[in-house]
Design a protein around this motif. Sequence first.
Motif, PDB file in Angstrom:
ATOM      1  N   GLN A  33      39.513  41.441  56.335  1.00  0.00           N
ATOM      2  CA  GLN A  33      39.883  40.634  55.160  1.00  0.00           C
ATOM      3  C   GLN A  33      38.797  40.635  54.085  1.00  0.00           C
ATOM      4  OE1 GLN A  33      43.002  39.572  55.390  1.00  0.00           O
ATOM      5  NE2 GLN A  33      43.015  40.360  57.493  1.00  0.00           N
ATOM      6  N   LEU A  34      37.632  41.254  54.364  1.00  0.00           N
ATOM      7  CA  LEU A  34      36.535  41.257  53.398  1.00  0.00           C
ATOM      8  C   LEU A  34      36.746  42.359  52.361  1.00  0.00           C
ATOM      9  CD1 LEU A  34      33.461  40.767  55.774  1.00  0.00           C
ATOM     10  CD2 LEU A  34      34.607  39.044  54.365  1.00  0.00           C
ATOM     11  N   PRO A  35      36.916  41.999  51.093  1.00  0.00           N
ATOM     12  CA  PRO A  35      37.171  43.036  50.082  1.00  0.00           C
ATOM     13  C   PRO A  35      35.902  43.782  49.694  1.00  0.00           C
ATOM     14  CG  PRO A  35      37.041  40.886  49.039  1.00  0.00           C
ATOM     15  CD  PRO A  35      36.918  40.642  50.534  1.00  0.00           C
ATOM     16  N   ILE A  36      36.073  44.998  49.234  1.00  0.00           N
ATOM     17  CA  ILE A  36      34.940  45.775  48.713  1.00  0.00           C
ATOM     18  C   ILE A  36      34.652  45.293  47.292  1.00  0.00           C
ATOM     19  CG2 ILE A  36      34.174  48.072  48.008  1.00  0.00           C
ATOM     20  CD1 ILE A  36      35.789  49.222  50.276  1.00  0.00           C
ATOM     21  N   PRO A  37      33.425  44.913  46.988  1.00  0.00           N
ATOM     22  CA  PRO A  37      33.101  44.402  45.645  1.00  0.00           C
ATOM     23  C   PRO A  37      33.420  45.418  44.547  1.00  0.00           C
ATOM     24  CG  PRO A  37      31.283  44.031  47.183  1.00  0.00           C
ATOM     25  CD  PRO A  37      32.259  44.927  47.880  1.00  0.00           C
ATOM     26  N   GLY A  38      33.986  44.915  43.475  1.00  0.00           N
ATOM     27  CA  GLY A  38      34.224  45.767  42.317  1.00  0.00           C
ATOM     28  C   GLY A  38      35.536  46.516  42.338  1.00  0.00           C
ATOM     29  N   VAL A  39      36.357  46.319  43.377  1.00  0.00           N
ATOM     30  CA  VAL A  39      37.645  47.013  43.475  1.00  0.00           C
ATOM     31  C   VAL A  39      38.754  45.974  43.576  1.00  0.00           C
ATOM     32  CG1 VAL A  39      39.040  48.669  44.753  1.00  0.00           C
ATOM     33  CG2 VAL A  39      36.564  48.951  44.653  1.00  0.00           C
ATOM     34  N   SER A  40      39.762  46.081  42.736  1.00  0.00           N
ATOM     35  CA  SER A  40      40.878  45.145  42.750  1.00  0.00           C
ATOM     36  C   SER A  40      41.853  45.518  43.868  1.00  0.00           C
ATOM     37  CB  SER A  40      41.600  45.157  41.403  1.00  0.00           C
ATOM     38  OG  SER A  40      42.771  44.387  41.458  1.00  0.00           O
ATOM     39  N   ARG A  41      42.097  44.568  44.773  1.00  0.00           N
ATOM     40  CA  ARG A  41      43.062  44.817  45.847  1.00  0.00           C
ATOM     41  C   ARG A  41      44.460  45.037  45.293  1.00  0.00           C
ATOM     42  NH1 ARG A  41      42.238  40.897  51.085  1.00  0.00           N
ATOM     43  NH2 ARG A  41      40.312  41.809  51.872  1.00  0.00           N
ATOM     44  N   ASP A  42      44.798  44.285  44.241  1.00  0.00           N
ATOM     45  CA  ASP A  42      46.145  44.391  43.682  1.00  0.00           C
ATOM     46  C   ASP A  42      46.395  45.782  43.124  1.00  0.00           C
ATOM     47  OD1 ASP A  42      46.559  41.744  44.320  1.00  0.00           O
ATOM     48  OD2 ASP A  42      45.917  41.010  42.349  1.00  0.00           O
TER      49      ASP A  42
END
Length: 437
Positions: A33-42
């Motif tokens: 669930q941890l997103p990669i910084p600087g990248v929009s999941r949407d």
Amino acid sequence: MLTTLKNAFKVKEIKERILFTLFILVVVRLGAQLPIPGVSRDVFSAWFAAQTGGAFNFFDQMTGGSFTQFSVFALSITPYITSSIIMQLMTIAIPKLEEMQKEGEDGRKKIREYTRYVTIALAVIEGLAMGINLYRGGNLMHNNALDVIMVVAALTAGSTILMWMGEQITDKGVGNGISIILLINIISTIPNDFRLLYDKFINGNNIVKAGIAAIIILAIILFIVVFIIYLQDGERRIPVQYSKKVVGRKLVGGSTSSIPLKVNTAGVMPIIFASSIMSVPGIVVAFLGKTPGGIPGHILATLSSSNWCKPSQPVYSIGLLIYIFLVVFFAYFYTSITFNPLEVADNMKKQGGFIPGIRPGKPTSEYLNKILNNVIFIGAVGLIVVAIIPILGSGIFGVNVSFGGTSLIIVVGVVLETLKQIESLMLVRHYKGFLND
């Protein structure tokens, strides 16, 4: 199964191993669930949804949905699986690696070390491909080289951490760590699949139709699970008789044993190999951002499993025939590099063993090879039956679920192997208690 787990929790050492494994799995799902910084999941999810065909569906299933969410575990353990396959093939091709494998535990440790290095290299390459693709689409925060490096570093670190946690489960937990992580990733997608089935066949229908649909769905799932259990545990046992020898003043030997040949000798590897080869062209084209038309476009559509068995497009089902051929081919190929009838026959001859009615040496090797070919074919047919059922459901009814085919074989196989290891740990403890008394 429940009885085995209940008895296992009564043993402190085994209970601690099981709890440690569960703790690692919780960390794995939290990391997903941890997103990669600087990248929009949407943005990434929209890009994934726009991909026509099923090129990425198998990959996303292996990552437990981490790929569509583009978390730090987006690559999951797929680089390690690919690395392991590469090292297995290299062991056959490179004599030095083959000698290393025969050296015992020290040699196998060295091969595992090389596998880790190859895993990191593959993670860097795959992360770089994703980072460049996001850069070209302008989907990074600052859209510069540093953002690409950050994506590559995050994906590589995530895959490396998962590899490390898998090894920790193997050493301090229960079961094969990599397989357990793959298992939890697949299981995490099953609730969403049941929701899709509910919305498609049950929701909105009257009680009678909904009940019939529910019974049919459960019956199909139960049939696949039972079929896989028989496929995984089924084996052909070849009897072996050992002649008596005079050692000093005593006669030793004369025992009888057997060579177990599993029906599904190659496991799930033929399906993974076939699926990977069929999906590579679509993945490459998707990352390049091109949509070829004409003959190349029809070829890609034929290779995509999402177009198979559709009544409106029967010509694309040619891809299913290619897929079946690849599964059978890799079933024979993978077994040939893991089981050598000539080597088994030579070892039997050295130990004074023989198959009743078969002469030692070359005749034994030819007999084993003949039996093995028959067993492999039966196992390949079983794999094809399991793999085709969800493909038929997707093509005819338009329902794309992940708990069919490859995923169920992995789930059932890993559960069975883990339970067997728990039982063996309990058996070893009983032996220790007997020796201590």
